[in-house]
Enzyme design. Structure first.
Site, short mmCIF file in Angstrom:
data_model
loop_
_atom_site.label_atom_id
_atom_site.label_comp_id
_atom_site.label_asym_id
_atom_site.label_seq_id
_atom_site.Cartn_x
_atom_site.Cartn_y
_atom_site.Cartn_z
N PHE A 128 -78.06 -80.78 31.10
CA PHE A 128 -76.85 -79.98 31.37
C PHE A 128 -75.71 -80.94 31.66
O PHE A 128 -75.79 -81.77 32.56
CB PHE A 128 -77.03 -79.03 32.55
CG PHE A 128 -75.81 -78.17 32.77
CD1 PHE A 128 -75.58 -77.05 31.98
CD2 PHE A 128 -74.86 -78.51 33.72
CE1 PHE A 128 -74.44 -76.27 32.14
CE2 PHE A 128 -73.71 -77.74 33.89
CZ PHE A 128 -73.51 -76.62 33.10
N ASP A 215 -75.15 -89.29 33.88
CA ASP A 215 -74.52 -88.12 34.51
C ASP A 215 -75.18 -87.92 35.86
O ASP A 215 -76.30 -87.42 35.96
CB ASP A 215 -74.71 -86.90 33.60
CG ASP A 215 -74.11 -85.63 34.21
OD1 ASP A 215 -73.82 -85.62 35.42
OD2 ASP A 215 -73.97 -84.63 33.47
N LYS A 244 -69.40 -82.70 41.88
CA LYS A 244 -70.05 -81.91 42.93
C LYS A 244 -69.81 -82.37 44.37
O LYS A 244 -68.85 -81.95 44.98
CB LYS A 244 -71.54 -81.76 42.61
CG LYS A 244 -71.74 -80.92 41.32
CD LYS A 244 -73.02 -80.15 41.28
CE LYS A 244 -72.97 -79.02 40.27
NZ LYS A 244 -73.38 -79.38 38.92
#
Ligand SMILES: *Cc1c(COP(=O)(O)O)cnc(C)c1O
Length: 394
Positions: A128, A215, A244
Protein backbone atom coordinates in the site's frame (compact mmCIF):
# COMPACT_ATOMS: atom_id res chain seq x y z
CA UNK A 1 -25.08 15.43 7.83
CA UNK A 2 -23.20 12.29 6.89
CA UNK A 3 -24.82 12.53 3.44
CA UNK A 4 -22.92 15.75 2.87
CA UNK A 5 -19.69 13.72 2.67
CA UNK A 6 -18.62 11.54 -0.22
CA UNK A 7 -18.82 7.95 0.90
CA UNK A 8 -15.12 7.21 0.75
CA UNK A 9 -15.26 5.66 4.22
CA UNK A 10 -17.71 3.20 5.81
CA UNK A 11 -17.83 4.99 9.13
CA UNK A 12 -18.63 3.50 12.52
CA UNK A 13 -21.49 5.23 14.34
CA UNK A 14 -19.35 6.88 16.99
CA UNK A 15 -17.54 10.20 17.17
CA UNK A 16 -14.91 11.42 19.53
CA UNK A 17 -14.70 14.87 20.94
CA UNK A 18 -11.70 14.72 23.20
CA UNK A 19 -8.53 12.78 23.76
CA UNK A 20 -5.82 12.56 26.37
CA UNK A 21 -2.85 10.21 26.28
CA UNK A 22 -4.04 6.84 24.96
CA UNK A 23 -7.71 7.59 25.68
CA UNK A 24 -10.53 9.07 23.63
CA UNK A 25 -13.98 10.16 24.82
CA UNK A 26 -17.04 10.00 22.59
CA UNK A 27 -19.90 12.50 22.47
CA UNK A 28 -21.80 10.50 25.11
CA UNK A 29 -18.87 10.67 27.51
CA UNK A 30 -17.73 7.04 27.08
CA UNK A 31 -13.99 6.43 27.32
CA UNK A 32 -11.99 4.25 24.89
CA UNK A 33 -8.45 2.94 24.97
CA UNK A 34 -6.98 3.77 21.58
CA UNK A 35 -4.93 0.87 20.20
CA UNK A 36 -5.10 2.27 16.67
CA UNK A 37 -3.88 5.84 17.14
CA UNK A 38 -5.69 7.19 14.09
CA UNK A 39 -3.89 4.48 12.06
CA UNK A 40 -0.34 4.89 13.34
CA UNK A 41 -0.59 8.69 13.53
CA UNK A 42 -0.91 9.56 17.22
CA UNK A 43 2.34 7.95 18.41
CA UNK A 44 2.48 10.30 21.39
CA UNK A 45 -1.20 9.77 22.18
CA UNK A 46 -3.76 12.54 22.15
CA UNK A 47 -3.25 16.12 23.29
CA UNK A 48 0.40 15.57 24.13
CA UNK A 49 1.44 18.74 26.01
CA UNK A 50 4.70 19.22 24.08
CA UNK A 51 2.94 19.04 20.72
CA UNK A 52 0.04 21.21 21.88
CA UNK A 53 2.47 23.81 23.18
CA UNK A 54 4.47 23.83 19.93
CA UNK A 55 1.30 24.25 17.86
CA UNK A 56 -0.06 26.95 20.14
CA UNK A 57 3.17 28.95 20.07
CA UNK A 58 3.58 28.69 16.34
CA UNK A 59 -0.09 29.47 15.63
CA UNK A 60 0.27 32.71 17.55
CA UNK A 61 3.28 33.76 15.46
CA UNK A 62 3.03 32.48 11.91
CA UNK A 63 0.98 29.63 10.44
CA UNK A 64 2.17 29.76 6.91
CA UNK A 65 4.53 31.46 4.55
CA UNK A 66 5.52 30.31 1.11
CA UNK A 67 8.41 28.01 0.33
CA UNK A 68 9.57 30.90 -1.85
CA UNK A 69 11.22 32.06 1.38
CA UNK A 70 13.47 30.36 3.88
CA UNK A 71 11.52 28.68 6.67
CA UNK A 72 13.86 28.27 9.67
CA UNK A 73 11.74 25.76 11.56
CA UNK A 74 11.45 23.62 8.39
CA UNK A 75 15.24 23.74 8.08
CA UNK A 76 15.65 22.67 11.73
CA UNK A 77 13.20 19.83 11.19
CA UNK A 78 14.98 18.74 8.02
CA UNK A 79 18.32 18.74 9.79
CA UNK A 80 17.08 16.81 12.83
CA UNK A 81 15.15 14.28 10.75
CA UNK A 82 18.14 13.71 8.47
CA UNK A 83 20.49 13.21 11.44
CA UNK A 84 18.18 10.78 13.18
CA UNK A 85 17.55 8.69 10.07
CA UNK A 86 20.95 8.91 8.37
CA UNK A 87 19.78 10.96 5.40
CA UNK A 88 21.16 14.06 3.66
CA UNK A 89 18.11 16.07 2.62
CA UNK A 90 14.33 16.17 2.94
CA UNK A 91 11.36 17.34 0.87
CA UNK A 92 8.30 18.11 2.99
CA UNK A 93 4.70 17.61 1.86
CA UNK A 94 1.36 16.98 3.52
CA UNK A 95 0.59 13.27 3.40
CA UNK A 96 1.97 9.82 2.83
CA UNK A 97 0.78 9.57 -0.75
CA UNK A 98 2.49 12.86 -1.56
CA UNK A 99 5.72 11.67 0.03
CA UNK A 100 5.61 8.59 -2.21
CA UNK A 101 4.73 10.71 -5.25
CA UNK A 102 7.86 12.73 -4.53
CA UNK A 103 9.90 9.52 -4.27
CA UNK A 104 8.52 8.21 -7.57
CA UNK A 105 9.17 11.52 -9.34
CA UNK A 106 12.65 11.65 -7.85
CA UNK A 107 13.41 8.14 -9.14
CA UNK A 108 12.12 8.97 -12.63
CA UNK A 109 14.05 12.23 -12.81
CA UNK A 110 17.19 10.46 -11.61
CA UNK A 111 16.71 7.96 -14.46
CA UNK A 112 16.06 10.64 -17.05
CA UNK A 113 19.17 12.55 -15.96
CA UNK A 114 21.14 9.39 -16.69
CA UNK A 115 19.52 8.93 -20.10
CA UNK A 116 17.21 6.04 -19.20
CA UNK A 117 14.17 6.58 -21.43
CA UNK A 118 11.64 3.98 -20.37
CA UNK A 119 12.07 3.65 -16.62
CA UNK A 120 10.36 1.08 -14.39
CA UNK A 121 9.98 0.79 -10.64
CA UNK A 122 9.68 -2.58 -8.93
CA UNK A 123 6.78 -2.76 -6.44
CA UNK A 124 5.33 -5.55 -4.32
CA UNK A 125 2.17 -7.59 -4.19
CA UNK A 126 0.17 -6.62 -1.11
CA UNK A 127 1.81 -3.19 -0.98
CA UNK A 128 0.00 0.00 0.00
CA UNK A 129 1.51 3.30 -1.09
CA UNK A 130 -1.46 5.69 -1.25
CA UNK A 131 -4.45 6.79 -3.31
CA UNK A 132 -3.09 9.21 -5.90
CA UNK A 133 -2.71 7.86 -9.42
CA UNK A 134 0.99 6.97 -9.19
CA UNK A 135 0.82 5.61 -5.65
CA UNK A 136 -2.37 3.71 -6.50
CA UNK A 137 -0.55 2.13 -9.42
CA UNK A 138 2.22 1.14 -7.01
CA UNK A 139 -0.33 -0.28 -4.56
CA UNK A 140 -0.79 -4.06 -4.72
CA UNK A 141 -4.50 -4.39 -4.01
CA UNK A 142 -6.47 -5.11 -7.16
CA UNK A 143 -9.61 -3.89 -5.42
CA UNK A 144 -8.07 -0.47 -4.69
CA UNK A 145 -6.97 -0.11 -8.33
CA UNK A 146 -10.17 -1.37 -9.98
CA UNK A 147 -12.04 1.21 -12.03
CA UNK A 148 -9.22 3.72 -12.17
CA UNK A 149 -7.55 2.41 -15.31
CA UNK A 150 -5.60 3.43 -17.23
CA UNK A 151 -3.02 3.35 -14.46
CA UNK A 152 0.53 4.62 -14.92
CA UNK A 153 3.04 2.71 -16.99
CA UNK A 154 6.46 2.00 -15.53
CA UNK A 155 5.78 -0.38 -12.64
CA UNK A 156 6.61 -4.09 -12.36
CA UNK A 157 5.12 -6.13 -9.53
CA UNK A 158 6.68 -9.06 -7.70
CA UNK A 159 5.65 -11.11 -4.64
CA UNK A 160 6.64 -9.49 -1.33
CA UNK A 161 9.35 -11.25 0.64
CA UNK A 162 10.64 -13.27 -2.33
CA UNK A 163 14.20 -12.23 -3.09
CA UNK A 164 14.59 -14.61 -6.01
CA UNK A 165 11.50 -13.19 -7.67
CA UNK A 166 12.94 -9.70 -7.23
CA UNK A 167 16.25 -10.79 -8.76
CA UNK A 168 14.51 -12.44 -11.71
CA UNK A 169 12.35 -9.39 -12.37
CA UNK A 170 15.43 -7.16 -12.18
CA UNK A 171 17.13 -9.26 -14.86
CA UNK A 172 14.03 -9.15 -17.06
CA UNK A 173 13.31 -5.43 -16.79
CA UNK A 174 15.78 -3.40 -18.86
CA UNK A 175 14.72 0.07 -17.68
CA UNK A 176 14.53 -0.80 -13.99
CA UNK A 177 15.55 2.21 -11.89
CA UNK A 178 14.26 1.56 -8.39
CA UNK A 179 12.76 -0.91 -5.93
CA UNK A 180 9.97 0.42 -3.75
CA UNK A 181 9.07 -1.55 -0.63
CA UNK A 182 7.50 -1.32 2.83
CA UNK A 183 9.92 -2.93 5.33
CA UNK A 184 6.76 -4.30 6.99
CA UNK A 185 3.54 -4.21 4.99
CA UNK A 186 0.91 -2.32 6.99
CA UNK A 187 -2.41 -2.26 5.13
CA UNK A 188 -1.41 -5.57 3.55
CA UNK A 189 -1.78 -7.24 6.97
CA UNK A 190 1.33 -6.44 9.08
CA UNK A 191 3.33 -8.75 6.85
CA UNK A 192 6.94 -9.14 7.93
CA UNK A 193 9.31 -10.41 5.23
CA UNK A 194 11.82 -13.22 5.89
CA UNK A 195 15.02 -12.19 7.69
CA UNK A 196 17.60 -10.89 5.24
CA UNK A 197 15.04 -9.81 2.65
CA UNK A 198 15.62 -6.08 2.91
CA UNK A 199 19.36 -6.62 3.01
CA UNK A 200 19.05 -8.72 -0.12
CA UNK A 201 17.10 -5.96 -1.87
CA UNK A 202 19.80 -3.49 -0.84
CA UNK A 203 22.47 -5.74 -2.40
CA UNK A 204 20.39 -6.11 -5.56
CA UNK A 205 20.05 -2.33 -5.78
CA UNK A 206 23.80 -1.87 -5.27
CA UNK A 207 24.67 -4.44 -7.93
CA UNK A 208 22.33 -2.93 -10.51
CA UNK A 209 22.62 0.72 -9.57
CA UNK A 210 18.96 1.00 -8.55
CA UNK A 211 17.46 3.29 -5.94
CA UNK A 212 16.06 1.52 -2.90
CA UNK A 213 12.92 3.36 -1.83
CA UNK A 214 11.56 2.40 1.60
CA UNK A 215 8.01 3.44 2.37
CA UNK A 216 8.20 3.84 6.15
CA UNK A 217 5.02 5.87 6.40
CA UNK A 218 3.52 3.33 8.79
CA UNK A 219 6.62 1.50 10.07
CA UNK A 220 8.82 4.55 10.63
CA UNK A 221 9.05 7.26 13.29
CA UNK A 222 10.04 4.81 16.02
CA UNK A 223 7.08 2.45 15.83
CA UNK A 224 9.27 -0.66 15.64
CA UNK A 225 11.74 0.61 18.24
CA UNK A 226 14.07 2.26 15.70
CA UNK A 227 13.50 5.50 13.86
CA UNK A 228 13.25 3.42 10.68
CA UNK A 229 12.21 -0.23 10.49
CA UNK A 230 14.90 -0.83 7.83
CA UNK A 231 17.55 -0.18 10.51
CA UNK A 232 16.73 -3.53 12.13
CA UNK A 233 18.52 -5.13 9.17
CA UNK A 234 21.21 -2.46 9.05
CA UNK A 235 19.79 -1.27 5.74
CA UNK A 236 19.89 2.34 4.57
CA UNK A 237 17.53 3.14 1.72
CA UNK A 238 18.42 5.78 -0.85
CA UNK A 239 14.97 7.29 -0.47
CA UNK A 240 12.70 6.96 2.57
CA UNK A 241 9.17 8.25 2.97
CA UNK A 242 7.50 9.23 6.23
CA UNK A 243 4.15 10.75 7.19
CA UNK A 244 1.59 9.36 9.66
CA UNK A 245 3.29 9.77 13.08
CA UNK A 246 5.58 12.58 11.92
CA UNK A 247 3.19 15.32 13.05
CA UNK A 248 1.20 13.29 15.62
CA UNK A 249 -1.97 14.42 13.82
CA UNK A 250 -0.87 17.61 12.10
CA UNK A 251 -0.69 16.66 8.41
CA UNK A 252 2.90 16.42 7.23
CA UNK A 253 4.81 14.02 5.01
CA UNK A 254 8.49 13.75 4.15
CA UNK A 255 10.58 12.30 1.36
CA UNK A 256 14.13 11.81 2.63
CA UNK A 257 17.13 11.00 0.49
CA UNK A 258 20.74 10.03 0.91
CA UNK A 259 23.79 10.41 -1.30
CA UNK A 260 23.28 11.26 -4.99
CA UNK A 261 19.50 10.89 -4.61
CA UNK A 262 19.46 13.91 -2.29
CA UNK A 263 20.48 16.23 -5.16
CA UNK A 264 18.06 15.07 -7.85
CA UNK A 265 15.16 17.46 -7.23
CA UNK A 266 15.97 21.04 -8.20
CA UNK A 267 13.92 24.27 -8.39
CA UNK A 268 11.00 23.80 -10.74
CA UNK A 269 10.98 20.00 -10.62
CA UNK A 270 8.73 19.56 -7.61
CA UNK A 271 7.00 21.56 -4.90
CA UNK A 272 4.15 21.97 -2.45
CA UNK A 273 2.31 25.07 -1.29
CA UNK A 274 1.79 23.84 2.26
CA UNK A 275 4.69 21.39 2.52
CA UNK A 276 6.71 21.92 5.69
CA UNK A 277 4.92 25.09 6.64
CA UNK A 278 5.81 26.63 10.02
CA UNK A 279 2.83 25.06 11.84
CA UNK A 280 3.38 21.52 10.62
CA UNK A 281 7.15 21.77 11.00
CA UNK A 282 6.88 23.01 14.60
CA UNK A 283 4.57 20.15 15.49
CA UNK A 284 6.87 17.58 13.88
CA UNK A 285 9.93 19.03 15.58
CA UNK A 286 8.15 18.68 18.93
CA UNK A 287 7.34 15.05 18.06
CA UNK A 288 11.01 14.26 17.34
CA UNK A 289 12.17 15.98 20.50
CA UNK A 290 9.59 14.18 22.63
CA UNK A 291 10.38 10.73 21.22
CA UNK A 292 14.04 11.40 22.04
CA UNK A 293 13.68 13.05 25.44
CA UNK A 294 11.20 10.48 26.72
CA UNK A 295 13.19 7.50 25.43
CA UNK A 296 10.22 6.32 23.41
CA UNK A 297 12.13 4.19 20.91
CA UNK A 298 13.07 1.73 23.65
CA UNK A 299 9.63 2.07 25.11
CA UNK A 300 7.91 1.20 21.80
CA UNK A 301 10.10 -1.85 21.58
CA UNK A 302 9.45 -3.11 25.13
CA UNK A 303 5.73 -2.31 25.04
CA UNK A 304 5.49 -4.18 21.75
CA UNK A 305 7.19 -7.24 23.22
CA UNK A 306 4.88 -7.09 26.21
CA UNK A 307 1.70 -6.95 24.13
CA UNK A 308 2.92 -9.63 21.74
CA UNK A 309 3.85 -11.91 24.62
CA UNK A 310 0.47 -11.34 26.24
CA UNK A 311 -1.23 -12.29 22.98
CA UNK A 312 0.98 -15.34 22.48
CA UNK A 313 0.33 -16.60 26.01
CA UNK A 314 -3.41 -16.63 25.42
CA UNK A 315 -3.75 -17.16 21.69
CA UNK A 316 -0.56 -18.96 20.68
CA UNK A 317 -2.18 -22.42 20.78
CA UNK A 318 -5.46 -21.42 19.17
CA UNK A 319 -6.04 -23.26 15.89
CA UNK A 320 -8.14 -20.31 14.64
CA UNK A 321 -5.12 -18.02 14.98
CA UNK A 322 -2.86 -18.28 11.96
CA UNK A 323 -0.09 -16.00 13.20
CA UNK A 324 0.86 -13.27 15.64
CA UNK A 325 3.52 -11.05 14.15
CA UNK A 326 4.97 -7.60 13.85
CA UNK A 327 7.68 -5.46 15.32
CA UNK A 328 7.45 -3.08 18.27
CA UNK A 329 4.05 -1.42 18.32
CA UNK A 330 3.07 -2.61 14.85
CA UNK A 331 1.27 -5.84 15.66
CA UNK A 332 -0.93 -8.13 13.60
CA UNK A 333 -3.00 -11.12 14.67
CA UNK A 334 -3.99 -13.11 11.62
CA UNK A 335 -7.07 -15.29 12.00
CA UNK A 336 -8.12 -18.05 9.63
CA UNK A 337 -11.39 -16.34 8.71
CA UNK A 338 -12.57 -12.79 8.01
CA UNK A 339 -12.98 -10.98 11.33
CA UNK A 340 -14.02 -7.41 10.50
CA UNK A 341 -16.87 -7.73 13.03
CA UNK A 342 -14.28 -7.59 15.83
CA UNK A 343 -13.81 -3.87 15.30
CA UNK A 344 -17.36 -3.17 16.52
CA UNK A 345 -17.15 -5.72 19.32
CA UNK A 346 -13.95 -4.07 20.56
CA UNK A 347 -15.62 -0.67 20.34
CA UNK A 348 -18.45 -1.94 22.59
CA UNK A 349 -15.76 -2.85 25.14
CA UNK A 350 -14.08 0.52 24.95
CA UNK A 351 -11.14 -0.49 22.77
CA UNK A 352 -10.22 0.88 19.34
CA UNK A 353 -8.61 -1.60 16.96
CA UNK A 354 -8.61 -2.18 13.22
CA UNK A 355 -8.92 -5.17 10.93
CA UNK A 356 -6.98 -5.05 7.68
CA UNK A 357 -6.66 -7.50 4.78
CA UNK A 358 -9.97 -9.00 6.04
CA UNK A 359 -8.40 -11.41 8.52
CA UNK A 360 -5.73 -9.45 10.36
CA UNK A 361 -6.40 -7.59 13.60
CA UNK A 362 -4.10 -4.59 13.52
CA UNK A 363 -2.77 -2.81 16.59
CA UNK A 364 -0.89 0.49 16.22
CA UNK A 365 -1.10 1.99 19.70
CA UNK A 366 0.75 5.07 20.95
CA UNK A 367 4.22 4.73 22.49
CA UNK A 368 3.16 6.43 25.72
CA UNK A 369 1.15 3.50 27.13
CA UNK A 370 1.72 2.35 30.69
CA UNK A 371 2.41 -1.36 31.22
CA UNK A 372 -1.13 -1.72 32.58
CA UNK A 373 -2.64 -0.15 29.48
CA UNK A 374 -0.54 -2.44 27.28
CA UNK A 375 -1.80 -5.43 29.27
CA UNK A 376 -5.36 -4.23 28.90
CA UNK A 377 -4.96 -4.18 25.12
CA UNK A 378 -3.56 -7.73 25.07
CA UNK A 379 -6.27 -8.95 27.49
CA UNK A 380 -9.21 -7.42 25.65
CA UNK A 381 -8.02 -8.45 22.19
CA UNK A 382 -7.34 -12.00 23.41
CA UNK A 383 -10.80 -12.25 24.99
CA UNK A 384 -12.43 -10.98 21.79
CA UNK A 385 -10.53 -13.48 19.66
CA UNK A 386 -11.32 -16.40 21.98
CA UNK A 387 -15.03 -15.51 21.90
CA UNK A 388 -14.92 -15.12 18.16
CA UNK A 389 -13.42 -18.57 17.84
CA UNK A 390 -16.08 -19.95 20.17
CA UNK A 391 -13.67 -21.02 22.86
CA UNK A 392 -13.95 -18.12 25.27
CA UNK A 393 -16.64 -17.34 27.85
CA UNK A 394 -19.15 -14.74 26.68
C1 LIG B 1 -0.94 5.38 5.14
C2 LIG B 1 0.10 4.93 4.20
C3 LIG B 1 0.32 5.63 2.99
C4 LIG B 1 -0.56 6.77 2.53
O1 LIG B 1 -0.55 7.85 3.40
P1 LIG B 1 -1.69 9.00 3.24
O2 LIG B 1 -1.26 10.02 4.24
O3 LIG B 1 -2.99 8.36 3.58
O4 LIG B 1 -1.63 9.48 1.85
C5 LIG B 1 1.35 5.20 2.17
N1 LIG B 1 2.13 4.16 2.51
C6 LIG B 1 1.95 3.48 3.66
C7 LIG B 1 2.86 2.35 3.99
C8 LIG B 1 0.92 3.82 4.53
O5 LIG B 1 0.73 3.13 5.65
Amino acid sequence: MLDSLMRTYARLPVSFERGEGPYLWDTEGNRYLDALGGIAVCALGHAHPAVTEAIRNQAGRLLHCSNLYRVPVQESLGERLSELTGNDAVFFCNSGAEANEAAIKLARLHASQRGIGDPAIMVMEGAFHGRTMATLTATGSRKARAGFEPLLPGFVRVPFGDLNAARRAASNTPGLIAVMVEPIQGEGGIVTPPAGYLKGLRELCDERDLLLICDEIQSGMGRTGQWLAASHEGVSADVTTLAKALGNGVPIGACLARGAAADVLQPGTHGSTFGGNPLASSAALAVLETIESEGLLNRASSLGQRIEQGLRDRLGEQPAVEAIRGSGLMIGIELREPCGVLVERALERGLLINVTAERVIRLLPPYILTDEQADEIADTVSALVLEFCGTGSK
